[in-house]
Design an enzyme around this catalytic site. Structure first.
Site, PDB file in Angstrom:
ATOM      1  N   ASP A 117       0.859  -1.178   0.000  1.00 13.32           N
ATOM      2  CA  ASP A 117       0.000   0.000   0.000  1.00 13.32           C
ATOM      3  C   ASP A 117       0.901   1.236   0.000  1.00 13.32           C
ATOM      4  O   ASP A 117       2.123   1.111  -0.084  1.00 13.32           O
ATOM      5  CB  ASP A 117      -0.913   0.007   1.241  1.00 13.32           C
ATOM      6  CG  ASP A 117      -0.143   0.191   2.546  1.00 13.32           C
ATOM      7  OD1 ASP A 117       1.099   0.270   2.517  1.00 13.32           O
ATOM      8  OD2 ASP A 117      -0.789   0.272   3.596  1.00 13.32           O
TER       9      ASP A 117
ATOM     10  N   ASP B 268      -3.230   4.454   2.883  1.00 12.78           N
ATOM     11  CA  ASP B 268      -3.538   4.789   4.277  1.00 12.78           C
ATOM     12  C   ASP B 268      -3.177   6.243   4.536  1.00 12.78           C
ATOM     13  O   ASP B 268      -2.069   6.675   4.232  1.00 12.78           O
ATOM     14  CB  ASP B 268      -2.714   3.920   5.250  1.00 12.78           C
ATOM     15  CG  ASP B 268      -3.188   2.471   5.277  1.00 12.78           C
ATOM     16  OD1 ASP B 268      -4.339   2.217   4.864  1.00 12.78           O
ATOM     17  OD2 ASP B 268      -2.413   1.608   5.722  1.00 12.78           O
TER      18      ASP B 268
ATOM     19  N   ASP C  21       1.459   4.760   2.352  1.00 10.34           N
ATOM     20  CA  ASP C  21       1.070   5.357   3.634  1.00 10.34           C
ATOM     21  C   ASP C  21       1.492   6.816   3.718  1.00 10.34           C
ATOM     22  O   ASP C  21       2.621   7.159   3.352  1.00 10.34           O
ATOM     23  CB  ASP C  21       1.749   4.589   4.777  1.00 10.34           C
ATOM     24  CG  ASP C  21       1.550   3.080   4.698  1.00 10.34           C
ATOM     25  OD1 ASP C  21       0.458   2.630   5.054  1.00 10.34           O
ATOM     26  OD2 ASP C  21       2.487   2.372   4.266  1.00 10.34           O
TER      27      ASP C  21
END
Ligand code: ATP
Ligand code: MN
Ligand code: MN
Length: 378
Positions: free
Chosen positions: A204, A302, A206
């Protein structure tokens, strides 16, 4: 017959936060094997065993040379009987039976596939397996009720299981920075997680967002999310508001929780594919080899927001690696009688919070040599 003098012997400190661990891992064969056993232990609910394998793997990641003989490991910390057996098998036979049979086991494979769906944890996967679901087809067909996160996870399964590249992370960063700048001028966005440690890919992307004026960061996430939604950039988002009260939940009473309480958003972005980004207008919209392929891909993002007074702690806590963070907290608690979280550092002897405005100051409070992000890849 070689004499022991020909072997390099190694020496490393016990805690991962005392070591410099770059991405240049000379013992990947061994650490991959131990990581797989750690995965398996965690997937079967044995967290303690999982951590033991992760600590063992982390010690090998910190070695300056490949291990060629088990005698080189004498005196190294965190290498338990089980880990040493696995390492020995690989050094002697080129493979470990336990690792190979785990890799082939139906249960391990099913747990891997099911927990690979965003929003599915170990407990849910275990429940599904007991109900006879082994793969994504089974999940789609026999249809247990999926929550919103899991539906999005299933829908974007392939994209979300394809590593995010640094170039994609940079493209996402540009979007996030534009969103933040337009809803809160002056707010600052920092790339955190694996990409801050210099990883070339990630699962992902962040980001940590703060505002130099304390308090101005409040409610930033919902505003950023609205902006992104109005631009059609979000497939999914779940926002959580800040629930931190210094001295209460996260203070001395609950020192070891690794979950923090910042305002945050777990999301899935719709990222235009490379050809479509930048100045690619000369390529037609739907012709060429890309025709029939979707012009975007789903990426997990995120967003975390911290008040500027907690920024250094948030930055340190969200840069990782997960094991490095765990070891920092263990060091703080066991060696220094302090409680470290992503919000604050509390000294249990002096009974007060220790302030810091940089990561360097936090390491100094903890009596540790400063380790830069690129050397936190434990
Ligand atoms: P990857 O490249 O696979 O994404 P990563 O190191 O970026 O690797 P993440 O799972 O994105 O891994 O986590 C980044 C950091 O954020 C880790 O250090 C982790 O400890 C921290 N973190 C993740 N989730 C939480 C959470 N809910 N509460 C507190 N910290 C968290
Ligand atoms: Mn990450
Ligand atoms: Mn993350």
């Amino acid at each position: 017959q070689r004499s022991e003098a020909e072997f390099v012997t190694f020496s490393v400190p016990s805690y991962a936060c005392q070591r410099r661990t770059t991405l240049n891992n000379r013992n990947a064969v061994l650490t991959d094997a131990l990581s797989l056993l750690a995965d398996n232990a965690e997937l079967t609910g044995d967290e303690g065993r999982g951590v033991a394998f992760r600590r063992a793997a982390a010690v090998l990641k910190a070695l300056p040379k490949p291990v060629t003989d088990a005698t080189q490991l004498r005196g190294l910390p965190c290498l338990g009987e089980h880990s040493l057996r696995v390492i020995n098998d690989i050094l002697e036979d080129g493979a470990s039976n336990e690792v190979e049979s785990t890799k082939r086991s139906e249960r391990y494979k099913a747990l891997k596939v099911l927990t690979g769906v965003f929003g599915v944890g170990v407990k849910t996967a275990d429940r599904w397996i007991r109900a006879g679901i082994r793969d994504l087809h089974g999940l789609q067909d026999s249809g247990p009720a999926l929550n919103r996160a899991q539906q999005a996870g299933l829908q974007h399964y392939d994209d979300l299981n394809q590593p995010v590249t640094k170039a994609e992370a940079d493209a996402i960063a540009e979007i996030v920075e534009r969103a933040v700048a337009s809803v809160s001028p002056g707010a600052q966005t920092t790339l955190i997680g694996g990409f801050r440690r210099g990883k070339p890919t990630g699962h992902d992307v962040d980001f940590l967002i703060t505002h130099p004026e304390e308090g101005r960061e409040e409610g930033l996430v919902p505003k950023v999310v609205s902006w992104l939604e109005s631009e059609g950039i979000l497939f999914y988002q779940k926002t959580t508001r800040n629930s931190y009260l210094e001295g209460k939940e996260s203070g001395p009473g609950r020192p070891s929780s690794s979950m923090d309480r910042f305002e945050r958003c777990f999301s899935i972005f719709k990222l235009p594919k490379e050809e479509k980004r930048g100045a690619g207008q000369t390529h037609g919209a739907a012709c060429g080899p890309e025709a029939g392929h979707k012009p975007w891909r789903a990426v997990r993002v995120d967003l975390v927001v911290s008040p500027v007074s907690q920024f250094a702690f948030a930055l340190l806590g969200w840069t990782g690696s997960k094991l490095f963070e765990r070891e920092l907290r263990r060091w703080a608690g066991h060696e220094k009688a302090m409680s470290l979280s992503s919000h604050a550092l509390y000294d249990n002897k002096q009974r007060r919070y220790l302030r810091a405005t940089s990561e360097e100051e936090i390491f100094a409070h903890l009596g540790l040599e400063f380790i830069p992000p690129s050397e936190r890849n434990a």
